[in-house]
Design a protein around this motif. Structure first.
Motif, PDB file in Angstrom:
ATOM      1  N   LEU A   1       0.856  -1.065   0.070  1.00 51.87           N
ATOM      2  CA  LEU A   1       0.028  -0.020   0.117  1.00 51.87           C
ATOM      3  C   LEU A   1       0.895   1.097  -0.127  1.00 51.87           C
ATOM      4  O   LEU A   1       0.532   2.180  -0.552  1.00 51.87           O
TER       5      LEU A   1
ATOM      6  N   CYS B   1       1.614   2.870  -3.206  1.00 50.18           N
ATOM      7  CA  CYS B   1       0.511   3.475  -4.114  1.00 50.18           C
ATOM      8  C   CYS B   1      -0.222   4.829  -3.310  1.00 50.18           C
ATOM      9  O   CYS B   1       0.154   4.872  -2.168  1.00 50.18           O
TER      10      CYS B   1
ATOM     11  N   ASP C   1      -6.077   4.736  -3.307  1.00 47.75           N
ATOM     12  CA  ASP C   1      -6.071   3.702  -4.233  1.00 47.75           C
ATOM     13  C   ASP C   1      -6.159   2.435  -3.240  1.00 47.75           C
ATOM     14  O   ASP C   1      -6.397   1.185  -3.496  1.00 47.75           O
ATOM     15  N   TRP C   2      -5.840   2.730  -1.893  1.00 48.75           N
ATOM     16  CA  TRP C   2      -5.512   1.552  -0.835  1.00 48.75           C
ATOM     17  C   TRP C   2      -6.749   0.592  -0.931  1.00 48.75           C
ATOM     18  O   TRP C   2      -6.400  -0.492  -0.933  1.00 48.75           O
TER      19      TRP C   2
ATOM     20  N   GLN D   1      -8.914  -0.400  -3.131  1.00 49.07           N
ATOM     21  CA  GLN D   1      -9.185  -1.063  -4.135  1.00 49.07           C
ATOM     22  C   GLN D   1      -7.875  -1.992  -4.282  1.00 49.07           C
ATOM     23  O   GLN D   1      -7.937  -3.079  -4.845  1.00 49.07           O
ATOM     24  N   VAL D   2      -6.726  -1.317  -4.026  1.00 50.78           N
ATOM     25  CA  VAL D   2      -5.478  -2.349  -4.030  1.00 50.78           C
ATOM     26  C   VAL D   2      -5.618  -3.578  -2.918  1.00 50.78           C
ATOM     27  O   VAL D   2      -5.289  -4.674  -3.290  1.00 50.78           O
TER      28      VAL D   2
ATOM     29  N   ARG E   1       3.082  -8.818  -6.340  1.00 46.00           N
ATOM     30  CA  ARG E   1       2.588  -7.595  -6.827  1.00 46.00           C
ATOM     31  C   ARG E   1       3.771  -6.648  -6.622  1.00 46.00           C
ATOM     32  O   ARG E   1       3.975  -5.853  -7.648  1.00 46.00           O
TER      33      ARG E   1
END
Length: 100
Positions: free
Chosen positions: A16, A19, A23-24, A26-27, A64
Motif C-alpha cells: 500500500l 500507492c 487507491d488503498w 482497491q489495492v 505484486r
C-alpha cells in the motif's frame, strides 16, 4: 485465503505504501481476491499458483511488489500505521462479506 499472520499484514501494508492513499481500498481488495484465488488453486491442484503463490496474503503482496515488503517501513511512521489500519479494515470487511 490462508491464515493471516503479522508478516502478511506487514507485506500488504508495504505494498500500500507504494500507492496513493486513495487507491488503498482497491489495492487491498485486489490483494485479498488474488490470495483467495491462489488458495483455491492450491487446494484444487495441490500445487502453488504459478503467479500468485501459495494462497497467503504475503505471497500475493510479494508477487505484486517484490521490493515493497523488503522496504524499511517503520511501524512508528504515521503513513505505515494508516496503511496497516487499511489492511486490518479490508480484512474485517472481507471476512464479514464471506460470512454474511
Amino acid at each position: 485465503m490462508r491464515e493471516i499472520t503479522h508478516g502478511d499484514m506487514h507485506a500488504a501494508a508495504c505494498v500500500l505504501l507504494t500507492c496513493p492513499c486513495g487507491d488503498w481500498p482497491q489495492v487491498m481488495a485486489g490483494l485479498l481476491a488474488d490470495a483467495h484465488s491462489a488458495d483455491c488453486y492450491r487446494k484444487h491442484s495441490g500445487r502453488v499458483h504459478p503467479r500468485l503463490g501459495n494462497g497467503t496474503l504475503m505471497a500475493v503482496a510479494l508477487a505484486r511488489a517484490p521490493d515493497a515488503a523488503a522496504s524499511r517501513a517503520r511501524p512508528s511512521a504515521p503513513r505505515y500505521q494508516q496503511a496497516l489500519a487499511c489492511v486490518l479494515s479490508a480484512l474485517e470487511l472481507w471476512r464479514a462479506a464471506r460470512q454474511g
